[in-house]
Design an enzyme around this catalytic site. Structure first.
Site, PDB file in Angstrom:
ATOM      1  N   LYS A 105      72.512  54.362  68.974  1.00 37.30           N
ATOM      2  CA  LYS A 105      71.465  53.709  69.776  1.00 37.30           C
ATOM      3  C   LYS A 105      71.737  53.975  71.260  1.00 37.30           C
ATOM      4  O   LYS A 105      72.864  53.811  71.726  1.00 37.30           O
ATOM      5  CB  LYS A 105      71.442  52.198  69.501  1.00 37.30           C
ATOM      6  CG  LYS A 105      70.977  51.859  68.067  1.00 37.30           C
ATOM      7  CD  LYS A 105      70.895  50.359  67.854  1.00 37.30           C
ATOM      8  CE  LYS A 105      70.678  50.004  66.394  1.00 37.30           C
ATOM      9  NZ  LYS A 105      69.287  49.996  65.968  1.00 37.30           N
ATOM     10  N   LYS A 145      77.640  54.268  55.540  1.00 34.05           N
ATOM     11  CA  LYS A 145      78.326  53.015  55.285  1.00 34.05           C
ATOM     12  C   LYS A 145      77.888  52.442  53.939  1.00 34.05           C
ATOM     13  O   LYS A 145      76.839  52.870  53.449  1.00 34.05           O
ATOM     14  CB  LYS A 145      78.069  52.034  56.427  1.00 34.05           C
ATOM     15  CG  LYS A 145      76.625  51.566  56.508  1.00 34.05           C
ATOM     16  CD  LYS A 145      76.459  50.489  57.509  1.00 34.05           C
ATOM     17  CE  LYS A 145      76.835  49.151  56.935  1.00 34.05           C
ATOM     18  NZ  LYS A 145      75.722  48.244  56.677  1.00 34.05           N
ATOM     19  N   LYS A 192      70.950  37.129  59.175  1.00 35.67           N
ATOM     20  CA  LYS A 192      69.636  37.532  58.670  1.00 35.67           C
ATOM     21  C   LYS A 192      68.721  36.317  58.677  1.00 35.67           C
ATOM     22  O   LYS A 192      69.187  35.180  58.645  1.00 35.67           O
ATOM     23  CB  LYS A 192      69.775  38.072  57.254  1.00 35.67           C
ATOM     24  CG  LYS A 192      70.544  39.399  57.226  1.00 35.67           C
ATOM     25  CD  LYS A 192      70.209  40.212  56.020  1.00 35.67           C
ATOM     26  CE  LYS A 192      70.818  41.594  56.087  1.00 35.67           C
ATOM     27  NZ  LYS A 192      70.039  42.567  56.849  1.00 35.67           N
ATOM     28  N   HIS A 197      78.909  47.260  62.921  1.00 38.28           N
ATOM     29  CA  HIS A 197      78.074  47.271  64.124  1.00 38.28           C
ATOM     30  C   HIS A 197      78.590  46.329  65.217  1.00 38.28           C
ATOM     31  O   HIS A 197      78.715  46.701  66.367  1.00 38.28           O
ATOM     32  CB  HIS A 197      76.632  46.870  63.779  1.00 38.28           C
ATOM     33  CG  HIS A 197      76.055  47.629  62.621  1.00 38.28           C
ATOM     34  ND1 HIS A 197      76.354  48.936  62.363  1.00 38.28           N
ATOM     35  CD2 HIS A 197      75.181  47.264  61.646  1.00 38.28           C
ATOM     36  CE1 HIS A 197      75.689  49.347  61.290  1.00 38.28           C
ATOM     37  NE2 HIS A 197      74.980  48.342  60.830  1.00 38.28           N
ATOM     38  N   GLU A 214      68.695  39.261  63.050  1.00 41.39           N
ATOM     39  CA  GLU A 214      67.551  39.917  62.416  1.00 41.39           C
ATOM     40  C   GLU A 214      66.612  38.857  61.847  1.00 41.39           C
ATOM     41  O   GLU A 214      67.077  37.794  61.405  1.00 41.39           O
ATOM     42  CB  GLU A 214      68.008  40.758  61.235  1.00 41.39           C
ATOM     43  CG  GLU A 214      68.844  41.949  61.595  1.00 41.39           C
ATOM     44  CD  GLU A 214      69.113  42.775  60.346  1.00 41.39           C
ATOM     45  OE1 GLU A 214      68.492  43.835  60.220  1.00 41.39           O
ATOM     46  OE2 GLU A 214      69.911  42.350  59.492  1.00 41.39           O
ATOM     47  N   HIS A 269      75.374  53.551  62.554  1.00 40.33           N
ATOM     48  CA  HIS A 269      74.189  54.009  63.276  1.00 40.33           C
ATOM     49  C   HIS A 269      73.986  53.273  64.601  1.00 40.33           C
ATOM     50  O   HIS A 269      73.280  53.750  65.476  1.00 40.33           O
ATOM     51  CB  HIS A 269      72.936  53.948  62.387  1.00 40.33           C
ATOM     52  CG  HIS A 269      72.360  52.579  62.220  1.00 40.33           C
ATOM     53  ND1 HIS A 269      72.847  51.683  61.311  1.00 40.33           N
ATOM     54  CD2 HIS A 269      71.326  51.953  62.843  1.00 40.33           C
ATOM     55  CE1 HIS A 269      72.138  50.561  61.390  1.00 40.33           C
ATOM     56  NE2 HIS A 269      71.212  50.692  62.301  1.00 40.33           N
ATOM     57  N   ASP A 322      78.576  43.611  56.054  1.00 38.91           N
ATOM     58  CA  ASP A 322      77.359  44.388  56.313  1.00 38.91           C
ATOM     59  C   ASP A 322      77.148  44.660  57.800  1.00 38.91           C
ATOM     60  O   ASP A 322      76.679  45.722  58.176  1.00 38.91           O
ATOM     61  CB  ASP A 322      76.150  43.626  55.727  1.00 38.91           C
ATOM     62  CG  ASP A 322      74.876  44.439  55.780  1.00 38.91           C
ATOM     63  OD1 ASP A 322      74.907  45.598  55.320  1.00 38.91           O
ATOM     64  OD2 ASP A 322      73.847  43.932  56.267  1.00 38.91           O
ATOM     65  N   ARG A 364      68.983  63.044  41.890  1.00 37.02           N
ATOM     66  CA  ARG A 364      69.065  63.109  40.427  1.00 37.02           C
ATOM     67  C   ARG A 364      67.772  63.499  39.730  1.00 37.02           C
ATOM     68  O   ARG A 364      67.779  64.172  38.718  1.00 37.02           O
ATOM     69  CB  ARG A 364      69.404  61.711  39.886  1.00 37.02           C
ATOM     70  CG  ARG A 364      70.828  61.357  39.985  1.00 37.02           C
ATOM     71  CD  ARG A 364      71.010  59.882  39.663  1.00 37.02           C
ATOM     72  NE  ARG A 364      72.399  59.529  39.858  1.00 37.02           N
ATOM     73  CZ  ARG A 364      73.341  59.676  38.938  1.00 37.02           C
ATOM     74  NH1 ARG A 364      73.036  60.114  37.749  1.00 37.02           N
ATOM     75  NH2 ARG A 364      74.592  59.373  39.193  1.00 37.02           N
TER      76      ARG A 364
HETATM   77  C1  BG6 Z   1      72.447  48.107  58.351  1.00 38.87           C
HETATM   78  C2  BG6 Z   1      72.609  46.883  57.478  1.00 38.87           C
HETATM   79  O1  BG6 Z   1      73.671  48.731  58.570  1.00 38.87           O
HETATM   80  O2  BG6 Z   1      71.891  47.700  59.598  1.00 38.87           O
HETATM   81  C3  BG6 Z   1      71.282  46.189  57.280  1.00 38.87           C
HETATM   82  O3  BG6 Z   1      73.133  47.284  56.210  1.00 38.87           O
HETATM   83  C4  BG6 Z   1      70.659  45.865  58.618  1.00 38.87           C
HETATM   84  O4  BG6 Z   1      71.471  44.994  56.525  1.00 38.87           O
HETATM   85  C5  BG6 Z   1      70.610  47.115  59.497  1.00 38.87           C
HETATM   86  O5  BG6 Z   1      69.358  45.368  58.387  1.00 38.87           O
HETATM   87  C6  BG6 Z   1      70.132  46.778  60.895  1.00 38.87           C
HETATM   88  O6  BG6 Z   1      69.922  47.947  61.617  1.00 38.87           O
HETATM   89  P1  BG6 Z   1      68.919  47.974  62.844  1.00 38.87           P
HETATM   90  O7  BG6 Z   1      69.092  49.343  63.427  1.00 38.87           O
HETATM   91  O8  BG6 Z   1      67.552  47.734  62.283  1.00 38.87           O
HETATM   92  O9  BG6 Z   1      69.352  46.891  63.760  1.00 38.87           O
END
Ligand code: BG6
Length: 509
Positions: free
Chosen positions: A203, A169, A357, A261, A237, A199, A256, A55
């Site tokens: 990996k 996502k 988290k 994942h 995390e 993503h 999330d 933007r």
């Molecule tokens: C994302 C989440 O999809 O994945 C985040 O929205 C999270 O909250 C992240 O921190 C973790 O990814 P990675 O690759 O660091 O494990």
């Protein structure tokens, strides 16, 4: 899965990568660094262009400078050479657009026309939607209506040229919104053009799950209810909200991390061997797993929120005291569940899964714990506590595989001690693991969708998570609490301890 997406696509038609949301965090931290890393490894097509769209007003030069800083901070291909960067940057353009009306797309159309004239041929186009989720469907519709994104049949006259769209996502907020998004995308695009990103699938260690299982005789014989006692999947995390409080508070850990994942990892662990490695064969098997999952009962789910605590040397606030979070928020930052995959292979085997988290360590891993041996020989000896065999697939960090087994400790008599067989990527292959986004971008350019989620896969994952969210939303229940920097709430320990098992928190370091 393409066998050699790492090879340069010499002679292939040129490719334009069009990044929407080009000034956002994802583009800065992941996309631009990944594209640059692919470039310096010689993995991009010979002729490529990157068009960054956002933007705010910026010149090409100003954007290139920001991109250079991003690459220096985040690219895996370091050190960054100024000469390589200059050549890369000469292929990078910035287009300002608010992307809300057909007129807003004029600048992008002109830029793509310039690129076409410059190359002397139409490039294939990979459109990356790194924009807020509410824009995915309207943006696809706008691009299609303006003829910037075209369906395969509309591209038939331009031999070899393709248009593909990567959708970031979150793909929907629940089953009905994901279905609506799918329907709107499918109204303007062919399914073969839609690349829904998770993503984690990019990996290396997640892809290694299939290789470990199906390229070895060793594991597959054990990989079923006859030998497996239970499976644990952890996505932990230490990070908190990282400035994403508003998004996260409307999302929670189930949306999330678990819907995408964690369930993706589970499908790779539990699936049957696919008929081939092509995208649809793999995704067919993953969908079957998702459809076999029995929804957990309320007593099989623990939802929790972190309180104040300590991460490393830092004191961190409680979730409710984070910026942008209402003190009475019930959003879960941690969820643990017991699931069952009700099929022939996994009948009766519990899958304990948890994601959270602000936990004690960053750790993503799968632990396959085997049934104990008959209690006849060694366990009757003094000092012999036989530990069960475990196969640990360590997704991150300390990427690798570990097998825990019993061995005779040297000395008189028989004393069985637990020992580990360990393979780590670092020691075995001695090179940095590429970032997931590098692999995903490369596969999307190669037209390999095996690392992306198909519409029915997303649907099946939401069909598991949505009833759990609805149940929670309808209840008045407060989340359990855990101290930031701990391994989660005591309720989650009780969930697994109820069947005499315990969480494995071994990070392998
Ligand atoms: C994302 C989440 O999809 O994945 C985040 O929205 C999270 O909250 C992240 O921190 C973790 O990814 P990675 O690759 O660091 O494990």
């Amino acid at each position: 899965m393409s066998d050699a997406p790492g090879q340069r696509a010499d002679g292939s038609p040129p490719v334009a990568l069009i990044l929407f949301g080009a000034t956002g965090d994802l583009t800065r931290r992941k996309l631009i660094p990944a594209i640059y890393s692919l470039y310096v490894q010689g993995l991009l097509p010979d002729r490529f262009r990157v068009v960054a769209v956002a933007r705010s007003e910026r010149s090409d030069e100003a954007y290139r400078k920001e991109a250079f800083d991003a690459v220096k901070s985040h690219a895996t291909a370091v050190p960054v050479s100024v000469a390589a960067w200059d050549t890369f940057a000469s292929n990078l353009r910035y287009v300002q657009s608010s992307l809300t009306s057909a007129e807003d797309l004029d600048g992008l159309s002109r830029c793509l026309a310039d690129i076409r004239a410059d190359l002397g041929t139409a490039p294939s186009c990979l459109f990356y939607f790194a924009t807020p989720p509410g824009s995915f469907a309207p943006l696809a519709e706008l691009l299609a209506a303006s003829g910037i994104v075209r369906r395969p049949e509309q591209l038939a006259a331009e031999a070899g040229v393709w248009h593909r769209v990567i959708i970031e996502k979150p793909f929907g907020r629940d089953l009905s919104s994901a279905r609506e998004l799918n329907a709107r995308l499918r109204a303007v695009l062919d399914e073969s053009q839609i690349y829904r990103i998770d993503h984690y699938l990019g990996k290396e260690t997640v892809q290694n799950i299939l290789v470990l299982r199906f390229a070895n005789r060793l594991f597959e014989l054990l990989w079923n209810h006859l030998y497996v006692d239970h499976v644990q999947i952890t996505v932990a995390e230490t990070l908190g909200l990282e400035g994403r409080g508003r998004y996260f508070d409307h999302s929670g850990i189930l949306r999330d991390m678990i819907q995408n994942h964690l369930l993706q990892i589970l499908t790779l662990v539990a699936m049957e061997p696919p008929a081939s490695l092509d995208a649809d064969s793999i995704r067919d098997e993953k969908v079957k797993v998702l459809r076999s999952i029995r929804l957990p009962m309320p007593h099989e789910i623990v939802r929790a929120q972190y309180g104040a605590g300590r991460i490393g040397a830092d004191d961190v606030p409680a979730y409710a005291d984070e910026d942008g979070i209402a003190p009475e928020s019930r959003t879960d930052t941690y969820t643990a569940m017991r699931l069952y995959v009700d099929n022939w292979r996994w009948a009766g085997v519990p899958f304990y899964v948890r994601a959270g988290k602000r936990l004690a360590r960053r750790l993503t891993q799968v632990v396959i714990e085997l049934r104990p041996v008959p209690d006849i020989l060694f366990s009757r000896l003094a000092h012999c506590e036989l530990a069960p065999n475990r196969i640990t697939l360590r997704i991150q960090p300390n990427e690798g595989v570990e097998i825990t087994m019993g061995a005779k400790e040297p000395g008189a008599g028989i004393h069985v001690a637990p020992v580990r067989l360990r393979f780590t990527y670092e020691s075995e292959f001695g090179k940095a693991i590429p970032d997931a986004y590098e692999r995903l971008l490369l596969n999307a350019i190669a037209g390999d969708a095996s690392l992306f989620a198909r519409d029915d896969e997303v649907d099946a994952a939401w069909a598991i998570v949505t009833p759990l969210i609805e149940l929670w939303d309808a209840s008045e229940q407060k989340p359990a609490t855990y101290a930031a920097g701990s391994w989660g709430p005591p309720e989650a320990d009780a969930l697994i301890a109820a069947s005499d098992r315990r969480w494995c928190n071994d990070t392998g370091s």
